[in-house]
Design a protein around this motif. Sequence first.
Motif, PDB file in Angstrom:
ATOM      1  N   ASN A 141     -24.545   1.096  29.711  1.00 20.16           N
ATOM      2  CA  ASN A 141     -23.431   1.426  30.591  1.00 20.16           C
ATOM      3  C   ASN A 141     -22.521   0.205  30.709  1.00 20.16           C
ATOM      4  O   ASN A 141     -22.959  -0.933  30.473  1.00 20.16           O
ATOM      5  N   PRO A 142     -21.248   0.408  31.072  1.00 23.50           N
ATOM      6  CA  PRO A 142     -20.377  -0.744  31.309  1.00 23.50           C
ATOM      7  C   PRO A 142     -20.991  -1.702  32.332  1.00 23.50           C
ATOM      8  O   PRO A 142     -21.493  -1.273  33.376  1.00 23.50           O
ATOM      9  N   GLY A 143     -21.000  -2.986  31.995  1.00 31.09           N
ATOM     10  CA  GLY A 143     -21.589  -3.981  32.890  1.00 31.09           C
ATOM     11  C   GLY A 143     -23.002  -4.379  32.526  1.00 31.09           C
ATOM     12  O   GLY A 143     -23.498  -5.413  32.991  1.00 31.09           O
ATOM     13  N   ASP A 144     -23.682  -3.554  31.716  1.00 30.67           N
ATOM     14  CA  ASP A 144     -25.000  -3.951  31.228  1.00 30.67           C
ATOM     15  C   ASP A 144     -24.855  -5.136  30.282  1.00 30.67           C
ATOM     16  O   ASP A 144     -23.764  -5.404  29.766  1.00 30.67           O
ATOM     17  N   GLU A 145     -25.959  -5.824  30.036  1.00 33.15           N
ATOM     18  CA  GLU A 145     -25.956  -6.952  29.108  1.00 33.15           C
ATOM     19  C   GLU A 145     -26.960  -6.721  27.988  1.00 33.15           C
ATOM     20  O   GLU A 145     -28.033  -6.140  28.209  1.00 33.15           O
ATOM     21  N   ILE A 146     -26.599  -7.167  26.794  1.00 27.96           N
ATOM     22  CA  ILE A 146     -27.552  -7.234  25.694  1.00 27.96           C
ATOM     23  C   ILE A 146     -27.633  -8.683  25.244  1.00 27.96           C
ATOM     24  O   ILE A 146     -26.668  -9.436  25.361  1.00 27.96           O
ATOM     25  N   ILE A 147     -28.783  -9.075  24.756  1.00 30.47           N
ATOM     26  CA  ILE A 147     -28.994 -10.439  24.267  1.00 30.47           C
ATOM     27  C   ILE A 147     -29.241 -10.372  22.767  1.00 30.47           C
ATOM     28  O   ILE A 147     -30.067  -9.570  22.298  1.00 30.47           O
ATOM     29  N   VAL A 148     -28.512 -11.190  22.012  1.00 33.18           N
ATOM     30  CA  VAL A 148     -28.655 -11.236  20.563  1.00 33.18           C
ATOM     31  C   VAL A 148     -28.734 -12.680  20.104  1.00 33.18           C
ATOM     32  O   VAL A 148     -28.292 -13.597  20.808  1.00 33.18           O
ATOM     33  N   ALA A 149     -29.290 -12.889  18.939  1.00 37.46           N
ATOM     34  CA  ALA A 149     -29.256 -14.210  18.309  1.00 37.46           C
ATOM     35  C   ALA A 149     -27.874 -14.429  17.720  1.00 37.46           C
ATOM     36  O   ALA A 149     -27.098 -13.486  17.534  1.00 37.46           O
ATOM     37  N   ASP A 150     -27.544 -15.678  17.436  1.00 40.18           N
ATOM     38  CA  ASP A 150     -26.253 -16.022  16.834  1.00 40.18           C
ATOM     39  C   ASP A 150     -26.484 -17.038  15.721  1.00 40.18           C
ATOM     40  O   ASP A 150     -26.863 -18.174  16.007  1.00 40.18           O
ATOM     41  N   PRO A 151     -26.321 -16.632  14.437  1.00 38.51           N
ATOM     42  CA  PRO A 151     -25.853 -15.331  13.974  1.00 38.51           C
ATOM     43  C   PRO A 151     -26.983 -14.318  13.839  1.00 38.51           C
ATOM     44  O   PRO A 151     -28.158 -14.679  13.747  1.00 38.51           O
ATOM     45  N   THR A 152     -26.606 -13.041  13.825  1.00 44.45           N
ATOM     46  CA  THR A 152     -27.536 -11.961  13.554  1.00 44.45           C
ATOM     47  C   THR A 152     -26.743 -10.764  13.067  1.00 44.45           C
ATOM     48  O   THR A 152     -25.530 -10.857  12.843  1.00 44.45           O
ATOM     49  N   PHE A 153     -27.379  -9.625  12.898  1.00 43.08           N
ATOM     50  CA  PHE A 153     -26.721  -8.427  12.386  1.00 43.08           C
ATOM     51  C   PHE A 153     -25.626  -7.985  13.356  1.00 43.08           C
ATOM     52  O   PHE A 153     -25.871  -7.785  14.544  1.00 43.08           O
ATOM     53  N   SER A 154     -24.424  -7.821  12.839  1.00 39.71           N
ATOM     54  CA  SER A 154     -23.241  -7.627  13.678  1.00 39.71           C
ATOM     55  C   SER A 154     -23.209  -6.296  14.423  1.00 39.71           C
ATOM     56  O   SER A 154     -22.507  -6.170  15.440  1.00 39.71           O
ATOM     57  N   GLN A 155     -23.951  -5.304  13.961  1.00 39.93           N
ATOM     58  CA  GLN A 155     -23.871  -3.980  14.576  1.00 39.93           C
ATOM     59  C   GLN A 155     -24.440  -3.935  15.996  1.00 39.93           C
ATOM     60  O   GLN A 155     -24.045  -3.083  16.801  1.00 39.93           O
ATOM     61  N   TYR A 156     -25.354  -4.852  16.329  1.00 38.35           N
ATOM     62  CA  TYR A 156     -25.870  -4.883  17.703  1.00 38.35           C
ATOM     63  C   TYR A 156     -24.721  -5.167  18.670  1.00 38.35           C
ATOM     64  O   TYR A 156     -24.556  -4.484  19.682  1.00 38.35           O
ATOM     65  N   GLU A 157     -23.956  -6.194  18.347  1.00 38.20           N
ATOM     66  CA  GLU A 157     -22.820  -6.573  19.196  1.00 38.20           C
ATOM     67  C   GLU A 157     -21.750  -5.489  19.195  1.00 38.20           C
ATOM     68  O   GLU A 157     -21.216  -5.133  20.261  1.00 38.20           O
ATOM     69  N   LEU A 158     -21.425  -4.970  18.021  1.00 38.09           N
ATOM     70  CA  LEU A 158     -20.364  -3.975  17.918  1.00 38.09           C
ATOM     71  C   LEU A 158     -20.606  -2.799  18.851  1.00 38.09           C
ATOM     72  O   LEU A 158     -19.737  -2.414  19.647  1.00 38.09           O
ATOM     73  N   HIS A 159     -21.793  -2.225  18.784  1.00 32.42           N
ATOM     74  CA  HIS A 159     -22.066  -1.034  19.591  1.00 32.42           C
ATOM     75  C   HIS A 159     -22.273  -1.376  21.066  1.00 32.42           C
ATOM     76  O   HIS A 159     -21.991  -0.546  21.939  1.00 32.42           O
ATOM     77  N   LEU A 202     -12.462  -0.890  22.458  1.00 34.72           N
ATOM     78  CA  LEU A 202     -12.201  -1.112  21.036  1.00 34.72           C
ATOM     79  C   LEU A 202     -11.140  -2.172  20.789  1.00 34.72           C
ATOM     80  O   LEU A 202     -10.973  -2.634  19.656  1.00 34.72           O
ATOM     81  N   ALA A 203     -10.434  -2.581  21.845  1.00 37.43           N
ATOM     82  CA  ALA A 203      -9.302  -3.491  21.680  1.00 37.43           C
ATOM     83  C   ALA A 203      -9.691  -4.813  21.019  1.00 37.43           C
ATOM     84  O   ALA A 203      -8.928  -5.379  20.231  1.00 37.43           O
ATOM     85  N   SER A 204     -10.882  -5.317  21.323  1.00 33.53           N
ATOM     86  CA  SER A 204     -11.298  -6.619  20.800  1.00 33.53           C
ATOM     87  C   SER A 204     -12.044  -6.512  19.475  1.00 33.53           C
ATOM     88  O   SER A 204     -12.491  -7.528  18.920  1.00 33.53           O
ATOM     89  N   LEU A 205     -12.187  -5.296  18.945  1.00 39.08           N
ATOM     90  CA  LEU A 205     -12.993  -5.075  17.743  1.00 39.08           C
ATOM     91  C   LEU A 205     -12.120  -4.776  16.536  1.00 39.08           C
ATOM     92  O   LEU A 205     -10.965  -4.384  16.660  1.00 39.08           O
ATOM     93  N   SER A 206     -12.708  -4.954  15.355  1.00 35.58           N
ATOM     94  CA  SER A 206     -12.021  -4.629  14.101  1.00 35.58           C
ATOM     95  C   SER A 206     -12.911  -3.697  13.288  1.00 35.58           C
ATOM     96  O   SER A 206     -14.147  -3.778  13.371  1.00 35.58           O
ATOM     97  N   PRO A 207     -12.310  -2.817  12.484  1.00 30.12           N
ATOM     98  CA  PRO A 207     -13.123  -1.932  11.645  1.00 30.12           C
ATOM     99  C   PRO A 207     -13.933  -2.731  10.636  1.00 30.12           C
ATOM    100  O   PRO A 207     -13.525  -3.821  10.209  1.00 30.12           O
ATOM    101  N   TYR A 208     -15.088  -2.180  10.257  1.00 32.70           N
ATOM    102  CA  TYR A 208     -15.900  -2.801   9.209  1.00 32.70           C
ATOM    103  C   TYR A 208     -15.140  -2.748   7.887  1.00 32.70           C
ATOM    104  O   TYR A 208     -14.573  -1.724   7.521  1.00 32.70           O
ATOM    105  N   VAL A 209     -15.106  -3.854   7.191  1.00 32.02           N
ATOM    106  CA  VAL A 209     -14.417  -3.935   5.902  1.00 32.02           C
ATOM    107  C   VAL A 209     -15.467  -4.016   4.801  1.00 32.02           C
ATOM    108  O   VAL A 209     -16.144  -5.033   4.636  1.00 32.02           O
TER     109      VAL A 209
END
Length: 361
Positions: free
Chosen positions: A103-121, A7-14
């Motif tokens: 799991n830690p170390g897995d990768e997800i691929i997203v478009a940039d920009p796209t819906f932010s919740q994919y990256e957040l979770h 969570l250190a690099s994240l910010s709450p949704y405003v």
Amino acid sequence: MREKTTLASLSPYVPGKPLAEVQQAFDLAKVVKLASNENPFGSSKKVQAALKEALGDLEYYPDGGAKALKTKLVEFLGVKENQLLIGAGLDDVIQIISRSLLNPGDEIIVADPTFSQYELHGVIEGAEVVKVPVDSQGLMDLAGMLAAITDQTKIIWLCNPNNPTGTYIPQREIASFIAKVPSDVLVISDEAYQEYVTCEAESTSLPLLGTYANLLVMRTFSKAYGLAGLRIGYAVIPEQLGRAFEIVRPPFNTSSLAQRGAIVALEDQSFIAQTVAVNRLEMAKWETFMAAHGLTYYTSQANFIFFDTQKDSHLLAQKLMATGFIVRAGLRPGWLRITVGHEEDNQQLRQTLAPLLASEQ
């Protein structure tokens, strides 16, 4: 006490400012919210009537399995009941999927920009997020996503139409893409805005589920159906993932009112047809405005338009808010996203926006 390290690099949704707060702050008689891609035409009158009738049983927990809603979705979509995951909006569904699979170390691929919740979770679960920029037309770069796949890739998120660009990838291209993705990588097609697509008759990846066991399709009642306040959405999932998702899903994650509202909403497709028709008519006026002012924008198949203001978009959004229009800045430097609203509101917003675009900041 220590928080989770991811969570250190994240910010709450405003969340955006409530309408009443904006109205009071700027002493406005009327405020129009066009920032969150809600349906400006509300929801079906049939849904509103059904919800009033359902108010008598609030002392009971909702059906944890959402049986009645699943039965309606089976009929509406032509899928099996054990292919359905019901969530409190797609935010909930995204969280359930991410928590179940990553799991830690897995990768997800997203478009940039796209819906932010994919990256957040993904980040919360310790996964690495691989971002592939959209192309010059705002389209997801499917070739770039294929090239980004590694042995650690777990999920590829496709938002189609994409938020915030509004752009849409034809289903033949989606099918060709999935055919090239390794079978152990889950491809998720987020169709939150699917109902608004008019450029293609078959605008959903649902028919591909029978061919590709690594495909998952998500839908919501928050957009075209106008039920954002009820928080209800769903996914059509690979059957083998059902057990994992049900373990992670909270036992009563959707309310009885939300389930009832969604059932009745599915029964009133005339409301959806009218919403889509008006949206497309008003979108054409926005495109004409963009062209007349020489603004770069992406062709949208959703209920919003994303464009380059060539200015400080945060300042511009503040100026618009002071006149009674709430729009969305911050998704890309200089760009604004505006939800398509009622005809009179759209016209007034364009009249307000034009001189601001012409002025020097």
